[in-house]
Design an enzyme around this catalytic site. Sequence first.
Site, PDB file in Angstrom:
ATOM      1  N   ASP A 109      11.082 -70.136 -19.202  1.00  0.00           N
ATOM      2  CA  ASP A 109       9.862 -69.465 -18.533  1.00  0.00           C
ATOM      3  C   ASP A 109       8.638 -70.392 -18.351  1.00  0.00           C
ATOM      4  O   ASP A 109       8.178 -70.180 -17.225  1.00  0.00           O
ATOM      5  CB  ASP A 109       9.582 -68.375 -19.490  1.00  0.00           C
ATOM      6  CG  ASP A 109       8.585 -67.332 -18.750  1.00  0.00           C
ATOM      7  OD1 ASP A 109       9.006 -66.857 -17.656  1.00  0.00           O
ATOM      8  OD2 ASP A 109       7.528 -67.092 -19.267  1.00  0.00           O
TER       9      ASP A 109
ATOM     10  N   SER B 131       8.033 -63.424 -11.752  1.00  0.00           N
ATOM     11  CA  SER B 131       8.809 -62.586 -13.059  1.00  0.00           C
ATOM     12  C   SER B 131      10.023 -61.879 -12.377  1.00  0.00           C
ATOM     13  O   SER B 131      10.123 -61.334 -11.380  1.00  0.00           O
ATOM     14  CB  SER B 131       7.582 -61.700 -13.514  1.00  0.00           C
ATOM     15  OG  SER B 131       6.440 -62.421 -13.817  1.00  0.00           O
TER      16      SER B 131
ATOM     17  N   ARG C 161       3.475 -56.106 -17.835  1.00  0.00           N
ATOM     18  CA  ARG C 161       1.978 -56.967 -17.608  1.00  0.00           C
ATOM     19  C   ARG C 161       1.133 -56.012 -16.692  1.00  0.00           C
ATOM     20  O   ARG C 161       1.727 -55.246 -15.876  1.00  0.00           O
ATOM     21  CB  ARG C 161       2.311 -58.357 -16.807  1.00  0.00           C
ATOM     22  CG  ARG C 161       2.650 -59.309 -17.942  1.00  0.00           C
ATOM     23  CD  ARG C 161       2.777 -60.693 -17.270  1.00  0.00           C
ATOM     24  NE  ARG C 161       3.529 -60.733 -16.357  1.00  0.00           N
ATOM     25  CZ  ARG C 161       3.464 -60.667 -14.973  1.00  0.00           C
ATOM     26  NH1 ARG C 161       2.282 -60.495 -14.464  1.00  0.00           N
ATOM     27  NH2 ARG C 161       4.375 -60.806 -14.079  1.00  0.00           N
TER      28      ARG C 161
ATOM     29  N   HIS D  91       5.081 -71.782 -14.093  1.00  0.00           N
ATOM     30  CA  HIS D  91       5.856 -70.805 -14.548  1.00  0.00           C
ATOM     31  C   HIS D  91       7.394 -71.339 -14.052  1.00  0.00           C
ATOM     32  O   HIS D  91       8.068 -70.703 -13.170  1.00  0.00           O
ATOM     33  CB  HIS D  91       5.554 -69.614 -13.793  1.00  0.00           C
ATOM     34  CG  HIS D  91       6.192 -68.118 -14.459  1.00  0.00           C
ATOM     35  ND1 HIS D  91       6.206 -67.092 -13.442  1.00  0.00           N
ATOM     36  CD2 HIS D  91       6.678 -67.758 -15.434  1.00  0.00           C
ATOM     37  CE1 HIS D  91       6.734 -66.216 -14.134  1.00  0.00           C
ATOM     38  NE2 HIS D  91       7.110 -66.409 -15.208  1.00  0.00           N
TER      39      HIS D  91
ATOM     40  N   TYR E 100       2.438 -54.937 -25.376  1.00  0.00           N
ATOM     41  CA  TYR E 100       3.273 -55.186 -24.904  1.00  0.00           C
ATOM     42  C   TYR E 100       3.381 -56.805 -24.465  1.00  0.00           C
ATOM     43  O   TYR E 100       2.427 -57.491 -24.075  1.00  0.00           O
ATOM     44  CB  TYR E 100       3.609 -54.759 -23.556  1.00  0.00           C
ATOM     45  CG  TYR E 100       4.668 -55.191 -22.689  1.00  0.00           C
ATOM     46  CD1 TYR E 100       6.018 -54.810 -22.966  1.00  0.00           C
ATOM     47  CD2 TYR E 100       4.393 -56.206 -21.605  1.00  0.00           C
ATOM     48  CE1 TYR E 100       6.960 -55.656 -22.358  1.00  0.00           C
ATOM     49  CE2 TYR E 100       5.093 -56.880 -20.993  1.00  0.00           C
ATOM     50  CZ  TYR E 100       6.766 -56.614 -21.228  1.00  0.00           C
ATOM     51  OH  TYR E 100       7.663 -57.361 -20.589  1.00  0.00           O
TER      52      TYR E 100
ATOM     53  N   CYS F 190      12.969 -62.826 -11.367  1.00  0.00           N
ATOM     54  CA  CYS F 190      13.673 -63.534 -10.446  1.00  0.00           C
ATOM     55  C   CYS F 190      14.514 -64.550 -10.643  1.00  0.00           C
ATOM     56  O   CYS F 190      14.894 -65.292  -9.797  1.00  0.00           O
ATOM     57  CB  CYS F 190      12.776 -63.716  -9.353  1.00  0.00           C
ATOM     58  SG  CYS F 190      11.756 -62.653  -8.471  1.00  0.00           S
TER      59      CYS F 190
HETATM   60  P1  GTP Z   1      10.486 -63.444 -16.058  1.00  0.00           P
HETATM   61  O1  GTP Z   1      11.062 -63.563 -17.856  1.00  0.00           O
HETATM   62  O2  GTP Z   1      10.172 -61.904 -15.914  1.00  0.00           O
HETATM   63  O3  GTP Z   1       9.588 -64.567 -15.874  1.00  0.00           O
HETATM   64  O4  GTP Z   1      12.029 -63.426 -15.436  1.00  0.00           O
HETATM   65  P2  GTP Z   1      12.967 -64.555 -15.104  1.00  0.00           P
HETATM   66  O5  GTP Z   1      12.817 -65.193 -13.762  1.00  0.00           O
HETATM   67  O6  GTP Z   1      13.626 -65.233 -16.313  1.00  0.00           O
HETATM   68  O7  GTP Z   1      14.319 -63.418 -14.695  1.00  0.00           O
HETATM   69  P3  GTP Z   1      15.692 -63.192 -15.205  1.00  0.00           P
HETATM   70  O8  GTP Z   1      16.302 -64.240 -15.238  1.00  0.00           O
HETATM   71  O9  GTP Z   1      15.597 -62.312 -16.427  1.00  0.00           O
HETATM   72  O10 GTP Z   1      16.287 -62.361 -14.038  1.00  0.00           O
HETATM   73  C1  GTP Z   1      15.801 -61.059 -14.038  1.00  0.00           C
HETATM   74  C2  GTP Z   1      16.892 -60.237 -12.992  1.00  0.00           C
HETATM   75  O11 GTP Z   1      17.438 -61.137 -11.846  1.00  0.00           O
HETATM   76  C3  GTP Z   1      17.918 -59.591 -13.795  1.00  0.00           C
HETATM   77  O12 GTP Z   1      18.152 -58.323 -13.124  1.00  0.00           O
HETATM   78  C4  GTP Z   1      19.057 -60.481 -13.141  1.00  0.00           C
HETATM   79  O13 GTP Z   1      20.422 -59.713 -13.203  1.00  0.00           O
HETATM   80  C5  GTP Z   1      18.797 -60.879 -11.799  1.00  0.00           C
HETATM   81  N1  GTP Z   1      19.151 -62.113 -11.301  1.00  0.00           N
HETATM   82  C6  GTP Z   1      19.172 -63.486 -11.827  1.00  0.00           C
HETATM   83  N2  GTP Z   1      19.894 -64.315 -11.183  1.00  0.00           N
HETATM   84  C7  GTP Z   1      20.462 -63.618  -9.985  1.00  0.00           C
HETATM   85  C8  GTP Z   1      21.231 -64.076  -8.975  1.00  0.00           C
HETATM   86  O14 GTP Z   1      21.431 -65.382  -9.125  1.00  0.00           O
HETATM   87  N3  GTP Z   1      21.627 -63.176  -8.156  1.00  0.00           N
HETATM   88  C9  GTP Z   1      21.124 -61.855  -8.322  1.00  0.00           C
HETATM   89  N4  GTP Z   1      21.643 -61.033  -7.129  1.00  0.00           N
HETATM   90  N5  GTP Z   1      20.531 -61.617  -9.328  1.00  0.00           N
HETATM   91  C10 GTP Z   1      19.982 -62.296 -10.024  1.00  0.00           C
HETATM   92  C1  SPV Z   2       6.926 -62.517 -16.814  1.00  0.00           C
HETATM   93  O1  SPV Z   2       6.728 -61.342 -16.631  1.00  0.00           O
HETATM   94  O2  SPV Z   2       6.948 -63.467 -16.239  1.00  0.00           O
HETATM   95  C2  SPV Z   2       7.526 -62.583 -18.332  1.00  0.00           C
HETATM   96  C3  SPV Z   2       7.428 -61.490 -19.358  1.00  0.00           C
HETATM   97  O3  SPV Z   2       8.049 -63.829 -18.418  1.00  0.00           O
HETATM   98  S1  SPV Z   2       5.723 -61.457 -20.052  1.00  0.00           S
HETATM   99  O4  SPV Z   2       5.518 -62.639 -20.822  1.00  0.00           O
HETATM  100  O5  SPV Z   2       5.440 -60.177 -20.591  1.00  0.00           O
HETATM  101  O6  SPV Z   2       4.860 -61.740 -18.977  1.00  0.00           O
HETATM  102 MN    MN Z   3       7.884 -65.365 -16.775  1.00  0.00          MN
END
Ligand code: GTP
Ligand code: SPV
Ligand code: MN
Length: 589
Positions: A276, A249, A70, A227, A198, A251
């Site tokens: 999400d 994001s 983004r 979100h 993207y 996290c």
């Molecule tokens: P967006 O799609 O960008 O909105 O992100 P999201 O919040 O869905 O993030 P996602 O669950 O894909 O997590 C992204 C990163 O955080 C990855 O590298 C994971 O391995 C890491 N992660 C997720 N949960 C944990 C946790 O409980 N502990 C740790 N240490 N890392 C975590």
């Molecule tokens: C985020 O960045 O929080 C995402 C990926 O979920 S995107 O849809 O590209 O923003």
């Molecule tokens: Mn997101």
Amino acid sequence: MTTNNEALQQWIDEVAAITSPESIHWCDGSEAEYQSLILDMLESGDLIKLNEKSYPNCYLHRSDPSDVARVEHLTFVCTPEEGDAGPNNNWMPPADARKKMDDLFGGCMQGRTMYVIPYCMGPIDSPFSRCGVEITDSPYVVVNMNLMTRMGAPALKRIEQDGTFVRGLHSIGSLDPERRFIMHFPEELLIQSFGSGYGGNALLGKKCHALRIASTQGRQEGWLAEHMLIVEVENPQGEKHYLAAAFPSACGKTNLAMLIPPESHKGWKVRTLGDDIAWLHLDESGQLRAINPEAGYFGVVPGTNVNTNRNAFEMIQSDTIFTNVAVTDENEPWWEDKNIGTPSVDWKGQPYNPDNGPAAHPNSRFTVSAKKNPTYSSLADDPAGVPISAIIFGGRRRKLAPLVFQARDWNHGVFVGAGVASETTAAASGQVGVVRRDPMAMKPFCGYNFADYWSHWLSFGEKSNQLPGIFHVNWFRRDESGRFLWPGFGDNLRVLRWIIDRCEGRAEAIETPIGFLPDPSDIDVSGLDMRDGDLEELLRVDREAWIEELKSIGDYLNDFGDRVPQQLKTEQRKISDSLPDNYRLITMA
Ligand code: GTP
Ligand code: SPV
Ligand code: MN
């Protein structure tokens, strides 16, 4: 396909006149259409077929290396008054933005096909769903929208019934970062995106519609577009709770939404409603309910393995589009911490050389239908949504924020949300690892002035007396050596249990100035080999550091001037004043 909706037909004609496509393709959302676009893209090189045996129906897309995340600095909210977009958004006068975009879009689809994608965000038959139409010249966008939304003929039918829809115009242009803009016109329910192929910049149903535009609609109509993931937790007695959690994001939303209970938690079940975005509304009885407007996941690939998220790992074994991962000699997708195979070609298509950085881009993503999730909950299709027991805010913070705490009441909870801070990640272009305020994890996604947004959140406190409890979590605390203090992933269920028990009034807590915290003995750590003192550290409130944090939150709120609701300033003062006090132990809520 054609339409009897005159506004839609007129807009399509207008766009075609400006962009001059060679042909127009109405998307029906069928499997045949999906497969035929895949074939076209294999031929053009937009997609690469991955190993058919181990990864059936999986494809790799490499985006332009300048176009991998983004772009917040190129994303604008164009309201007539600058103050309505707020300091949290980039702003441009609507007329200037329209002029700039018309110039960019002029003739940009020459020799290309213009795809018209009618889509519905949310179950087709839900009163809380909202429709849109995306016009794009990218077949990659069409196949992603096919997986991510309910698109095609049924959506068009609903648009014709509703008579209203969000317009989203997208062109990849020349992918020149100097000619890249993502513009939002909330008053006109219009999105214009140019120069990026993207994710969230191009799949306009996702962040542009379901968060930025929808948040403004939600404010007018009395609901919230957030979100947030939505997850169901069922205990061994069969009691079910639905939790909505907002983390910035990359996290941990996808991971928490697909959580696998640890060995020690036999009989617990977790099901995914969304990973999400959540749209939240009050029902007639004052219960907050949530729907997931999406139908698929656009998830972070690196870090996904059998230990961290077996569900996701298995889900992306077939019928998945990978963007910006590496490949092995066996033509299988590869990413950091996959723990299987070795990369031979990096995400840019070059022979892999560790000196050039990671093999897969840190923000490489999978796109997959939600139905492929082994823990998919069919309630995601329920037009009424699910009742929410708790709202959880969280961030990625090495220091300060404890593992979990609970807000005293709704207003305090809104203050906790407004004060969320998190280390930046690769999901957005720019520096990674810098702590910044990301209120309600909506910094990049709130389509209007945050001060007005907080007022909108607070207004729910006047509309219902049975709102969910509000909590804050942090899975990312580390010690001085950089080691994570909390195991995270499946073990996060241990924290969700305390949250649920608090909502049910059956768990104790310690009252501190920042909110209610569990005593270390209140978190079930059976089967975990945590080091002595780690849990105590995770649940410690460092008063000196929190005094600084409260000052910093106060300064942040002041950046929004007179529009900031008084209640938040009151909360800030109350906590600041009580930080030097002593803790009191309370029983039950
Ligand atoms: P967006 O799609 O960008 O909105 O992100 P999201 O919040 O869905 O993030 P996602 O669950 O894909 O997590 C992204 C990163 O955080 C990855 O590298 C994971 O391995 C890491 N992660 C997720 N949960 C944990 C946790 O409980 N502990 C740790 N240490 N890392 C975590
Ligand atoms: C985020 O960045 O929080 C995402 C990926 O979920 S995107 O849809 O590209 O923003
Ligand atoms: Mn997101």
